[in-house]
Write an enzyme that holds these catalytic residues in place. Structure first.
Site, PDB file in Angstrom:
ATOM      1  N   CYS A  89       0.841  -1.195   0.000  1.00 33.23           N
ATOM      2  CA  CYS A  89       0.000   0.000   0.000  1.00 33.23           C
ATOM      3  C   CYS A  89       0.884   1.256   0.000  1.00 33.23           C
ATOM      4  O   CYS A  89       1.502   1.547  -1.019  1.00 33.23           O
ATOM      5  CB  CYS A  89      -0.988  -0.022   1.161  1.00 33.23           C
ATOM      6  SG  CYS A  89      -2.347   1.151   0.931  1.00 33.23           S
ATOM      7  N   HIS A 177      -3.507  -5.058   0.577  1.00 35.18           N
ATOM      8  CA  HIS A 177      -2.950  -5.467   1.866  1.00 35.18           C
ATOM      9  C   HIS A 177      -3.020  -6.986   2.024  1.00 35.18           C
ATOM     10  O   HIS A 177      -4.108  -7.528   2.237  1.00 35.18           O
ATOM     11  CB  HIS A 177      -3.739  -4.819   3.011  1.00 35.18           C
ATOM     12  CG  HIS A 177      -3.507  -3.361   3.169  1.00 35.18           C
ATOM     13  ND1 HIS A 177      -2.504  -2.845   3.966  1.00 35.18           N
ATOM     14  CD2 HIS A 177      -4.158  -2.295   2.639  1.00 35.18           C
ATOM     15  CE1 HIS A 177      -2.538  -1.526   3.913  1.00 35.18           C
ATOM     16  NE2 HIS A 177      -3.523  -1.162   3.113  1.00 35.18           N
ATOM     17  N   GLU A 179      -1.680  -8.459   4.597  1.00 33.74           N
ATOM     18  CA  GLU A 179      -1.305  -8.698   5.998  1.00 33.74           C
ATOM     19  C   GLU A 179      -2.445  -8.570   6.994  1.00 33.74           C
ATOM     20  O   GLU A 179      -2.278  -8.885   8.181  1.00 33.74           O
ATOM     21  CB  GLU A 179      -0.174  -7.733   6.404  1.00 33.74           C
ATOM     22  CG  GLU A 179      -0.584  -6.344   6.842  1.00 33.74           C
ATOM     23  CD  GLU A 179      -1.017  -5.396   5.736  1.00 33.74           C
ATOM     24  OE1 GLU A 179      -1.297  -4.229   6.027  1.00 33.74           O
ATOM     25  OE2 GLU A 179      -1.091  -5.826   4.557  1.00 33.74           O
TER      26      GLU A 179
END
Length: 232
Positions: A89, A177, A179
């Site tokens: 990001c 993302h 994560e």
């Protein structure tokens, strides 16, 4: 001592999420560095690989967040030294900025579960080995970046053309993302809205897609660890 993977956390509200657990499961040494707290960044020769996470700040807000100067310097050195790198990001936007590409504020933003499609180059790229051509991601960005000079476009979405890029053999930037977990999604949603219906929508939407999201995200992270030879 084995060189660790360094994870650069730009924003206290944007933690490494599932990355740390996955590294611990695979017994891969790592360190989380928070430059906003005044912690010095590593030299690339100290790192087996570098991951730069996201954040609420913009890629061009160096004056407001002076530590971004040092993060960009580290990224430049990773590019020059072919140090395995993954920008997530804001981390991807910082890579684009470092390579001379425009990062546009409040342009092609996305929030929530989003399906991303690999390009023909992405299908062949080791970062996406074992991932379906169309796969589930989680997005939380207002800004977006142009394709940086010298980069291959690996993935796109209908609302944001440049979802994943690669420079050289092992330097990657992604807009999405890989994560997040449910706790992070809830925290981000709660931070931007007082409307419980919107919060519940984001969280419920994530939970419905969580199994598919985690499968592709964990595979992508494992692929990066393999590219960086962290799993050998």
């Amino acid at each position: 001592m084995v060189s660790p993977l360094f994870i650069i956390q730009n924003d206290p509200a944007v933690p490494p999420g599932i990355i740390t657990g996955q590294l611990e499961e695979r017994r891969i040494p790592f360190r989380v560095i928070r430059p906003g707290d005044g912690v010095p960044l590593p030299a690339p020769e100290e790192a087996a690989a570098v991951i730069v996470l996201g954040g609420a700040m913009g890629a061009g807000e160096d004056d407001k967040y002076p530590f971004l100067h040092e993060v960009k310097r580290l990224i430049r050195l990773c590019v020059d030294r072919d140090t395995p790198f993954l920008g997530v990001c804001l981390g991807g936007q910082l890579l684009a900025d470092t390579l001379g590409s425009e990062v546009a504020a409040n342009f092609r933003g996305e929030k929530g579960i989003c399906r991303v499609t690999l390009t023909s180059e992405g299908v062949e790229d080791p970062l996406f080995a074992g991932i379906e051509r169309s796969f589930v991601t989680y997005q939380w960005h207002n800004d977006s970046f142009d394709l940086p000079p010298g980069c291959l476009l690996l993935a796109s979405s209908p609302d944001c053309l440049h979802q994943a890029v690669r420079h050289g053999a092992c330097v990657y930037g992604v807009q999405f993302h890989p994560e997040v977990n449910a706790a992070i999604v809830e925290a981000w949603s709660d931070a931007v809205t007082m409307n419980a219906g919107v919060l519940n929508y984001h969280l419920a939407d994530f939970l419905r897609a969580e199994t598919e999201y985690l499968a592709s995200s964990r595979t992508l992270l494992d692929n990066f660890f393999h590219i960086a030879r962290l799993d050998s």
